[in-house]
Design a protein around this motif. Structure first.
Motif, short mmCIF file in Angstrom:
data_model
loop_
_atom_site.label_atom_id
_atom_site.label_comp_id
_atom_site.label_asym_id
_atom_site.label_seq_id
_atom_site.Cartn_x
_atom_site.Cartn_y
_atom_site.Cartn_z
N HIS A 227 -16.22 94.85 -69.69
CA HIS A 227 -15.54 96.15 -69.76
C HIS A 227 -14.15 96.01 -69.15
O HIS A 227 -14.01 95.95 -67.93
CB HIS A 227 -16.36 97.20 -69.01
CG HIS A 227 -15.78 98.60 -69.01
ND1 HIS A 227 -16.57 99.74 -69.15
CD2 HIS A 227 -14.50 99.06 -68.87
CE1 HIS A 227 -15.80 100.82 -69.11
NE2 HIS A 227 -14.54 100.44 -68.92
N HIS B 279 -18.07 105.51 -72.01
CA HIS B 279 -17.73 105.86 -70.62
C HIS B 279 -18.51 107.14 -70.32
O HIS B 279 -18.14 108.21 -70.79
CB HIS B 279 -16.25 106.12 -70.46
CG HIS B 279 -15.38 104.89 -70.45
ND1 HIS B 279 -15.16 104.12 -71.56
CD2 HIS B 279 -14.67 104.32 -69.45
CE1 HIS B 279 -14.35 103.11 -71.24
NE2 HIS B 279 -14.03 103.21 -69.96
N ASP C 230 -13.52 96.65 -65.24
CA ASP C 230 -12.84 97.87 -65.70
C ASP C 230 -11.32 97.72 -65.63
O ASP C 230 -10.60 98.73 -65.69
CB ASP C 230 -13.29 99.11 -64.90
CG ASP C 230 -12.97 100.43 -65.60
OD1 ASP C 230 -12.73 100.41 -66.82
OD2 ASP C 230 -12.96 101.49 -64.94
N LYS D 101 -10.44 96.74 -74.48
CA LYS D 101 -10.42 98.02 -75.17
C LYS D 101 -8.99 98.43 -75.52
O LYS D 101 -8.06 98.12 -74.77
CB LYS D 101 -11.00 99.12 -74.27
CG LYS D 101 -12.42 98.85 -73.81
CD LYS D 101 -12.89 99.94 -72.84
CE LYS D 101 -14.15 99.53 -72.10
NZ LYS D 101 -15.33 99.35 -72.93
N HIS E 132 -9.73 97.13 -69.77
CA HIS E 132 -8.61 97.74 -70.50
C HIS E 132 -7.39 96.85 -70.19
O HIS E 132 -6.34 97.35 -69.83
CB HIS E 132 -8.32 99.15 -70.02
CG HIS E 132 -9.53 100.07 -69.94
ND1 HIS E 132 -9.66 101.19 -70.76
CD2 HIS E 132 -10.63 100.08 -69.15
CE1 HIS E 132 -10.80 101.84 -70.45
NE2 HIS E 132 -11.40 101.18 -69.48
N HIS F 171 -20.08 103.10 -66.15
CA HIS F 171 -19.77 103.93 -64.96
C HIS F 171 -21.05 104.55 -64.40
O HIS F 171 -21.61 104.06 -63.45
CB HIS F 171 -18.71 105.03 -65.23
CG HIS F 171 -17.33 104.51 -65.41
ND1 HIS F 171 -16.59 104.00 -64.37
CD2 HIS F 171 -16.54 104.42 -66.50
CE1 HIS F 171 -15.40 103.63 -64.82
NE2 HIS F 171 -15.34 103.87 -66.11
#
Ligand code: DI6
Ligand code: FE
Length: 410
Positions: free
Chosen positions: A79, A249, A324, A148, A81, A272
């Motif tokens: 996961h 999410h 994350d 992502k 970004h 999360h």
């Protein structure tokens, strides 16, 4: 470890090692004390006791003496970004000076500032800014990374993000899985029309990007400050109609039933989950949806509600751990540190943290058949560590004991 000639074509034998195979069906870490990993081409052909390596293989293989070091599966960050432009250090500083979320937003901060930065960056600049973050993960033995979109929020800029993710994967010896997160935030030009925007995500952006081969999974942000369960469901319907798996999410800041929603769509993962409840955990267990723990975001935003790890255990929900990596709530590029935080803040065990950054992370990406454990037939994705016990990988903070890393045999 003696440096052996690394001819990709030659069979190789990593011997005199201790293995944490993480193989399903084995206890805990699947530890093998006097272990060896045999590689042919890009694949593992043996991972187990050294005594079981066939003589004929040992005779023709290039042998590497691991001198008792530990070998784990290559780590997997399921996961991130990490494709983003600029950073939000200014926002961080404003908050330290006592600014409220509203004040930061009025000063042009928040997700929209990252959207502005990404839209202003050319593809080359976005690639160049993202590459050091990928390299930081790779330096810790990561062999698979999910990336992502979600800071573009229009077709061209979401395409740019996903193209950069694919290019990052081509530029390094690493597997990249792309996730389309068009349903991350409402872009300013939508003028508050979130239903209209979701329709574009589901029926214009997703089909176009999927056709270009840029989408391995579809994600959404189900939250009061983002999109409702009904809106997420519309994006998920479109994804499943195209045969693309989903993740979510879910239940990060409040409980909107995100875990159950993800499970209803057979999601690979729900992520999360600080506010997830027992019904959500039970639904995830039944659907085989992985719970992805993101302690870096929990730490950075000083969240106090801990995700219900005990509920996930009790219901048999698989748990993964990821960084994350994002500019707003987790400027984190260390999966080892994320494991330490998962243990310290969420009370996950060493075995859960290690499985969470290997086998369960692979499950959360739908790639468990290819990687995530040391088992014959899988890609030869390995990390070799200078440690005395696997617990050291979770225990230390900010120290990297990686000795060597092999991605698909290279
Ligand atoms: N949850 C988060 O914590 C981040 N995105 C998400 O869906 C926040 C992203 C950001 O603030 O840039
Ligand atoms: Fe995230």
């Amino acid at each position: 470890m003696a440096s052996a000639p690394y001819d990709h074509g030659l069979p190789r034998l990593f011997r005199n090692a201790r293995l944490a195979t993480l193989a399903a069906g084995r206890e805990g870490l699947g530890t093998v004390e006097r272990g060896a990993v045999a590689i042919e081409g890009r694949r593992i052909v043996h991972a187990g006791p050294e005594a079981d390596v066939p003589q004929a293989f040992a005779a023709r293989a290039v042998t590497v003496d691991c001198e008792g070091r530990w070998i784990t599966p290559g780590l997997i960050d399921c996961h991130t970004h990490l494709v983003h432009a600029g950073n939000r250090a200014n926002e961080f500083e404003m908050r330290l000076d006592g600014a409220t979320y509203e004040k930061v937003a009025r000063a042009g901060g928040g997700i929209v500032s990252s959207v502005r930065a990404l839209r202003a960056a050319g593809e080359e600049a976005l690639f160049a800014q993202s590459l050091p973050r990928l390299d930081a993960l790779i330096a810790e033995g990561v062999t698979t990374v999910e990336m992502k979109s979600g800071y573009g929020l229009d077709l061209d800029n979401e395409r740019k993000s996903l193209r950069v993710a694919r290019r990052l994967g081509a530029a390094r010896n690493v597997t990249v899985r792309t996730t389309f997160l068009g349903a991350h935030a409402l872009p300013p030009e939508a003028g508050g029309d979130s239903d209209g925007y979701i329709a574009r995500v589901a029926h214009e952006m997703l089909p176009a990007l999927a056709k270009e081969g840029l989408v391995d999974a579809v994600d959404g942000f189900c939250e009061g400050i983002a999109f409702s369960p009904e809106q997420i469901a519309r994006a998920f319907d479109a994804a499943l109609a195209l045969g693309i798996p989903v993740k979510l999410h879910a239940d990060q800041l409040s409980n909107l039933g995100g875990a159950a929603l993800a499970a209803r769509y057979g999601a690979l993962s729900a992520d999360h989950l600080e506010h997830a409840d027992e019904a959500g955990a039970a639904a995830m267990a039944a659907a085989g949806t992985v719970a992805v723990m993101l302690p870096g975001a929990f730490y950075f935003i000083r969240e106090t509600k801990v995700p219900p790890v005990e509920l996930f255990r009790r219901h048999g929900v698989p748990m993964a751990v990821a960084t994350d990596c994002n500019p707003g709530t987790a400027p984190l590029t260390s999966l080892l540190l994320a494991m330490n935080m998962a243990a310290t803040l969420f009370r996950m065990t060493v075995a859960e943290c290690l499985a969470g950054a290997t086998r369960e992370a692979a499950r959360a990406l739908g790639v468990l058949a290819e990687t995530g454990t040391l088992e014959p037939g899988k890609w030869a994705d390995l990390a070799v560590w200078d440690i005395e016990s696997p617990a050291e990988l979770v225990y230390r903070m900010g120290f990297n004991p990686l000795h060597a890393r092999i991605w698909r045999g290279q």
